[in-house]
Design a protein around this motif. Sequence first.
Motif, PDB file in Angstrom:
ATOM      1  N   VAL A 129      30.136  10.955 -23.686  1.00  0.00           N
ATOM      2  CA  VAL A 129      30.902   9.975 -24.452  1.00  0.00           C
ATOM      3  C   VAL A 129      31.518   8.928 -23.544  1.00  0.00           C
ATOM      4  O   VAL A 129      31.742   7.784 -23.959  1.00  0.00           O
ATOM      5  N   LEU A 130      31.785   9.289 -22.280  1.00  0.00           N
ATOM      6  CA  LEU A 130      32.342   8.313 -21.338  1.00  0.00           C
ATOM      7  C   LEU A 130      31.331   7.205 -21.026  1.00  0.00           C
ATOM      8  O   LEU A 130      31.686   6.019 -20.953  1.00  0.00           O
ATOM      9  N   PHE A 131      30.077   7.563 -20.849  1.00  0.00           N
ATOM     10  CA  PHE A 131      29.039   6.565 -20.581  1.00  0.00           C
ATOM     11  C   PHE A 131      28.737   5.734 -21.830  1.00  0.00           C
ATOM     12  O   PHE A 131      28.416   4.554 -21.737  1.00  0.00           O
ATOM     13  N   ASP A 132      28.849   6.393 -22.989  1.00  0.00           N
ATOM     14  CA  ASP A 132      28.686   5.625 -24.224  1.00  0.00           C
ATOM     15  C   ASP A 132      29.789   4.585 -24.361  1.00  0.00           C
ATOM     16  O   ASP A 132      29.546   3.457 -24.809  1.00  0.00           O
ATOM     17  N   TRP A 133      30.978   4.960 -23.980  1.00  0.00           N
ATOM     18  CA  TRP A 133      32.106   4.015 -24.024  1.00  0.00           C
ATOM     19  C   TRP A 133      31.884   2.876 -23.042  1.00  0.00           C
ATOM     20  O   TRP A 133      32.152   1.712 -23.339  1.00  0.00           O
ATOM     21  N   MET A 134      31.397   3.199 -21.845  1.00  0.00           N
ATOM     22  CA  MET A 134      31.124   2.169 -20.844  1.00  0.00           C
ATOM     23  C   MET A 134      30.101   1.153 -21.377  1.00  0.00           C
ATOM     24  O   MET A 134      30.254  -0.063 -21.201  1.00  0.00           O
ATOM     25  N   MET A 135      29.068   1.650 -22.046  1.00  0.00           N
ATOM     26  CA  MET A 135      28.075   0.745 -22.620  1.00  0.00           C
ATOM     27  C   MET A 135      28.664  -0.046 -23.777  1.00  0.00           C
ATOM     28  O   MET A 135      28.299  -1.206 -24.009  1.00  0.00           O
ATOM     29  N   LYS A 136      29.566   0.544 -24.516  1.00  0.00           N
ATOM     30  CA  LYS A 136      30.189  -0.116 -25.662  1.00  0.00           C
ATOM     31  C   LYS A 136      30.958  -1.352 -25.234  1.00  0.00           C
ATOM     32  O   LYS A 136      30.992  -2.359 -25.949  1.00  0.00           O
ATOM     33  N   ILE A 137      31.575  -1.292 -24.046  1.00  0.00           N
ATOM     34  CA  ILE A 137      32.374  -2.434 -23.584  1.00  0.00           C
ATOM     35  C   ILE A 137      31.527  -3.430 -22.783  1.00  0.00           C
ATOM     36  O   ILE A 137      32.058  -4.423 -22.258  1.00  0.00           O
ATOM     37  N   GLY A 138      30.211  -3.165 -22.675  1.00  0.00           N
ATOM     38  CA  GLY A 138      29.320  -4.173 -22.095  1.00  0.00           C
ATOM     39  C   GLY A 138      28.730  -3.856 -20.759  1.00  0.00           C
ATOM     40  O   GLY A 138      28.171  -4.751 -20.114  1.00  0.00           O
TER      41      GLY A 138
ATOM     42  N   HIS B  33      25.883  -1.649 -18.993  1.00  0.00           N
ATOM     43  CA  HIS B  33      24.746  -0.772 -19.243  1.00  0.00           C
ATOM     44  C   HIS B  33      24.662   0.308 -18.168  1.00  0.00           C
ATOM     45  O   HIS B  33      24.812   0.036 -16.971  1.00  0.00           O
ATOM     46  N   LYS B  34      24.393   1.505 -18.585  1.00  0.00           N
ATOM     47  CA  LYS B  34      24.399   2.633 -17.655  1.00  0.00           C
ATOM     48  C   LYS B  34      23.243   2.578 -16.667  1.00  0.00           C
ATOM     49  O   LYS B  34      23.254   3.284 -15.651  1.00  0.00           O
ATOM     50  N   SER B  35      22.219   1.768 -16.949  1.00  0.00           N
ATOM     51  CA  SER B  35      21.136   1.618 -15.983  1.00  0.00           C
ATOM     52  C   SER B  35      21.535   0.723 -14.816  1.00  0.00           C
ATOM     53  O   SER B  35      20.875   0.730 -13.775  1.00  0.00           O
ATOM     54  N   LEU B  36      22.617  -0.021 -14.981  1.00  0.00           N
ATOM     55  CA  LEU B  36      23.083  -0.930 -13.927  1.00  0.00           C
ATOM     56  C   LEU B  36      24.447  -0.535 -13.372  1.00  0.00           C
ATOM     57  O   LEU B  36      24.807  -0.981 -12.276  1.00  0.00           O
ATOM     58  N   TYR B  37      25.192   0.290 -14.114  1.00  0.00           N
ATOM     59  CA  TYR B  37      26.548   0.651 -13.698  1.00  0.00           C
ATOM     60  C   TYR B  37      26.707   2.165 -13.756  1.00  0.00           C
ATOM     61  O   TYR B  37      26.020   2.860 -14.508  1.00  0.00           O
TER      62      TYR B  37
END
Length: 231
Positions: free
Chosen positions: A176-185, A187-191
């Motif tokens: 859910v933490l990574f989903d939140w990170m993607m939600k705010i803009g 992308h987990k493939s870059l961050y």
Amino acid sequence: MASRGVVGIFLLSALPLLCLELRRGIPSLGIKDLVLLSGRIFLLLALLTLVISVATSWINSFKPPPQVHRKEGEEENEKRQRLARKKQQEAQGEQASRYIQNVLKPQQEMKLKKLEERFYQMTGETWKLTTGHRLEVPDLPEEPSETAAEVVTVALRCPSGRVLRRRFFKSWNSQVLFDWMMKIGYHKSLYSLSTSFPRRPLEAEGGLSLEDIGITVDTVLNVEEKEQSSQ
């Protein structure tokens, strides 16, 4: 003007004759003779004036009008000049169009691209400048209330400097933490996410909960850009 000059010449030439006649006939001329002589002289002058006027008009009729004296070469020269000016204007217009298309437009597009890159770098959303990554916006579970039990507050420190906070249940999946990170803009493939102290990458493996990966108290996580491997 020419007829007046001719009349004047005739008057001057007739004046000596008139004087000579008067000298010859003064003793024997009467008033009647003088009147007849004057009438003959005026009649002669009138006839001469009429003849000169007609002759002058007849001569002037053969003169071409001023417009006719214009040479055809001058008209052709003006046509060539107008055609040359028109071609020059068309060439200048085409040159200006090519300059706008090949120079100004690419420069403007490059400036706009640099401004866009700078904006996303400042906001920490450089992933928007890449291609090949489909933006996915996952749905997050509803945030628990402040009075709920077994709740932790996680703060994300973004590359732009802003800090975002949200509450989670400890039992929730760590993904859910990574989903939140993607939600705010971001992308987990870059961050990626990492803890502040000690600094270590945060990994969400399998079905581990937040409590399983060590987030049991309020925590601050850093959003960091991944190093892109060169191909």
